[in-house]
Design a protein around this motif. Structure first.
Motif, PDB file in Angstrom:
ATOM      1  N   GLN A 261       0.823  -1.218   0.000  1.00 40.79           N
ATOM      2  CA  GLN A 261       0.000   0.000   0.000  1.00 40.79           C
ATOM      3  C   GLN A 261       0.852   1.261   0.000  1.00 40.79           C
ATOM      4  OE1 GLN A 261       0.280  -2.145   2.455  1.00 40.79           O
ATOM      5  NE2 GLN A 261       0.167  -1.207   4.471  1.00 40.79           N
ATOM      6  N   ASN A 265       0.932   4.265  -3.174  1.00 45.03           N
ATOM      7  CA  ASN A 265       0.507   5.640  -2.891  1.00 45.03           C
ATOM      8  C   ASN A 265       0.469   6.473  -4.169  1.00 45.03           C
ATOM      9  OD1 ASN A 265      -0.266   6.086  -0.229  1.00 45.03           O
ATOM     10  ND2 ASN A 265       1.845   6.162   0.504  1.00 45.03           N
ATOM     11  N   TRP A 288      -7.403  -2.582   7.530  1.00 45.92           N
ATOM     12  CA  TRP A 288      -7.505  -1.318   6.805  1.00 45.92           C
ATOM     13  C   TRP A 288      -8.640  -0.406   7.267  1.00 45.92           C
ATOM     14  CZ3 TRP A 288      -6.226  -3.914   1.514  1.00 45.92           C
ATOM     15  CH2 TRP A 288      -4.863  -3.780   1.271  1.00 45.92           C
ATOM     16  N   PRO A 291      -6.902   3.118   7.895  1.00 43.85           N
ATOM     17  CA  PRO A 291      -6.481   3.747   6.635  1.00 43.85           C
ATOM     18  C   PRO A 291      -7.647   4.159   5.739  1.00 43.85           C
ATOM     19  CG  PRO A 291      -5.102   1.858   7.091  1.00 43.85           C
ATOM     20  CD  PRO A 291      -6.196   1.830   8.104  1.00 43.85           C
ATOM     21  N   ARG A 295      -7.177   7.940   6.069  1.00 43.83           N
ATOM     22  CA  ARG A 295      -6.172   8.186   5.033  1.00 43.83           C
ATOM     23  C   ARG A 295      -4.748   8.169   5.574  1.00 43.83           C
ATOM     24  NH1 ARG A 295      -7.899   8.294  -0.442  1.00 43.83           N
ATOM     25  NH2 ARG A 295     -10.015   9.087  -0.518  1.00 43.83           N
ATOM     26  N   ASP A 297      -1.830   5.318   7.522  1.00 45.11           N
ATOM     27  CA  ASP A 297      -1.548   3.946   7.895  1.00 45.11           C
ATOM     28  C   ASP A 297      -0.426   3.962   8.929  1.00 45.11           C
ATOM     29  OD1 ASP A 297      -1.749   1.225   7.903  1.00 45.11           O
ATOM     30  OD2 ASP A 297      -0.664   0.905   6.029  1.00 45.11           O
ATOM     31  N   PHE A 311      -1.921   7.156   3.436  1.00 45.50           N
ATOM     32  CA  PHE A 311      -2.607   6.086   2.720  1.00 45.50           C
ATOM     33  C   PHE A 311      -3.377   6.758   1.582  1.00 45.50           C
ATOM     34  CE2 PHE A 311      -5.989   2.968   1.997  1.00 45.50           C
ATOM     35  CZ  PHE A 311      -5.289   1.771   2.035  1.00 45.50           C
TER      36      PHE A 311
END
Length: 424
Positions: A261, A265, A288, A291, A295, A297, A311
């Motif tokens: 992830q 980006n 998740w 995230p 937004r 992580d 994220f």
């Protein structure tokens, strides 16, 4: 770091540093990278060190080399031209010992990293949120696919919302092919760092398997620690594990690899065949929840310290299963865009079939298509968008075996269908 937005579709402008302070790094780290590079590559010209470390000579590498010479860690062994950039440097015996000690602590050798703060700033500037995707953008990217206009409209709405997408429907109708083209719909290019440093640890980010450079730097005197790439589009299927979603520590190299992830980006991360991973859908979505909503992580170093990472990739789930059979309503709420990809109509099937005939060099014959539909579909099976391609490839194989030109004859169609369908 000096960065400013160029336009909504272009990456930020990041100028090359003119001093060590502007790199965001310290002299000790740059000297360490210098010594480890000389240890790994042998003697090198100053200009080659500039290319290897992606740092300027004036104001940065010259200071590190001066410091290393003062400590008798490197020496000038010759010259290959005029000027300081033509000097050849090599490690002294003392420098070899120091480099070995450094490699024992951290095995990273390569371009200098950018700071985690610089990385966060650039990722946020390149965010997909707020970028408009027009109908023309979508039609251009999907020109090779045959889809209902309702699907195209639903996709356009989803992309402009900037939130996660759930594609579902029967296998073979183009879910994966559609998802793989989403990054192209957003257009533009992005800057990807070779590596990031956080809490004294180096994380490799740039990966040639997932990141595709577009050529030269975005402008003269650009910071070469950033690579101008196509917008990333990363796909992972049944092999996905929870471990792949956290920092991957390589104990032998003593360096970290960025998780999927993080590499996705400013692009797209496609979870294909969702529900068939080695981990349960609930465990994956639990990973998740934060995230998807915030937004950001959180990744964990082997020291136990957590790093906050943007994220900013668009998450797409694709599945042949019913979404309600995979997760409950609370999880589905966090994936607000759900798009059903249905079976093609007879008209769409015929259009796909005709296009595939053209691509494979098979003369299209309406009677041949009618024979296929009447014999192998009516009251027998559903139409699938992948069938024309697969059947026609089998037909070409049969024709070659028989030494014939591929034609839509009943005999070749029968041979193709009997090899393709389990119950023709």
């Amino acid at each position: 770091m000096q960065a400013q937005a160029r336009s909504m579709l272009n990456p930020p402008v990041i100028a090359e540093a003119t001093s060590i302070e502007e790199t965001g790094l310290d002299l000790g780290l740059i000297t360490e990278l210098l010594l480890k590079t000389l240890y790994a590559r042998g003697s090198m010209l100053a200009r080659d060190l500039v290319e290897e470390l992606c740092l300027p000579y004036v104001g940065v590498l010259e200071r590190a080399l001066t410091q290393a010479k003062r400590e008798e860690l490197v020496e000038i062994t010759g010259s290959n031209g005029i000027g300081e950039l033509a000097y050849r440097f090599a490690l002294t015996a003392r420098g070899l010992t120091r480099a070995q000690e450094m490699l024992e602590r951290n095995g990273y050798v390569g371009p200098a990293p950018v700071t985690i703060q610089a990385y966060r700033e650039v990722v946020l500037q390149q965010s997909l949120r707020g970028r408009r995707v027009t109908p023309a953008d979508i039609h251009r990217a999907l020109a090779e696919l045959v889809l209902d206009q309702s699907v195209i409209d639903a996709l356009g709405q989803a992309l402009n919302s900037g939130q996660a997408i759930f594609l579902f429907g029967k296998p073979g109708n183009g879910k994966t092919a559609l998802a793989q083209r989403v990054a192209e719909m957003f257009g533009g290019e992005v800057l990807i760092p070779y590596a990031v440093i956080a809490d004294g640890q180096i994380i490799r980010v740039f990966d040639r398997h997932h990141h595709h450079p577009v050529g030269s730097a975005p402008h003269a005197n650009a910071d070469r620690r950033w690579v101008l790439c196509k917008r990333p589009a990363i796909m992972v299927g049944g092999e996905l594990t929870l471990e792949a979603l956290d920092l991957i520590y390589e104990p032998h190299a003593r360096v970290y690899e960025a998780p999927l992830q993080m590499r996705a980006n400013n692009g797209v991360l496609l979870i294909d065949d969702f529900g068939r991973q080695q981990i349960s859908p609930r465990a994956l979505l639990n990973r998740w929840i934060v995230p998807l909503e915030q937004r950001v992580d959180f990744l964990t170093l082997h020291t136990g310290k957590q790093l906050e990472i943007p994220f900013e990739g668009l998450l797409i789930f694709s599945t042949n299963l019913r979404p309600t059979d995979l997760v409950d309503e609370a999880f589905l709420r966090r994936i607000p865009n759900k798009i059903h990809i249905g079976n093609p109509s007879v008209r769409q099937f015929a259009l796909i079939f005709q296009r595939q005939c053209q691509m494979l060099g098979i003369p299209f014959d309406q009677q041949g298509l009618a024979y296929l539909l009447r014999t192998y579909y009516v009251n027998k099976r559903e139409l699938r968008a992948c069938h024309p391609r697969d059947i026609l490839r089998a037909l070409v194989g049969a024709a070659r075996y028989l030494g014939q030109e591929p034609r839509l004859t009943p005999e070749l169609i029968d041979r193709a269908c009997h090899s393709y369908f389990v119950d023709p």
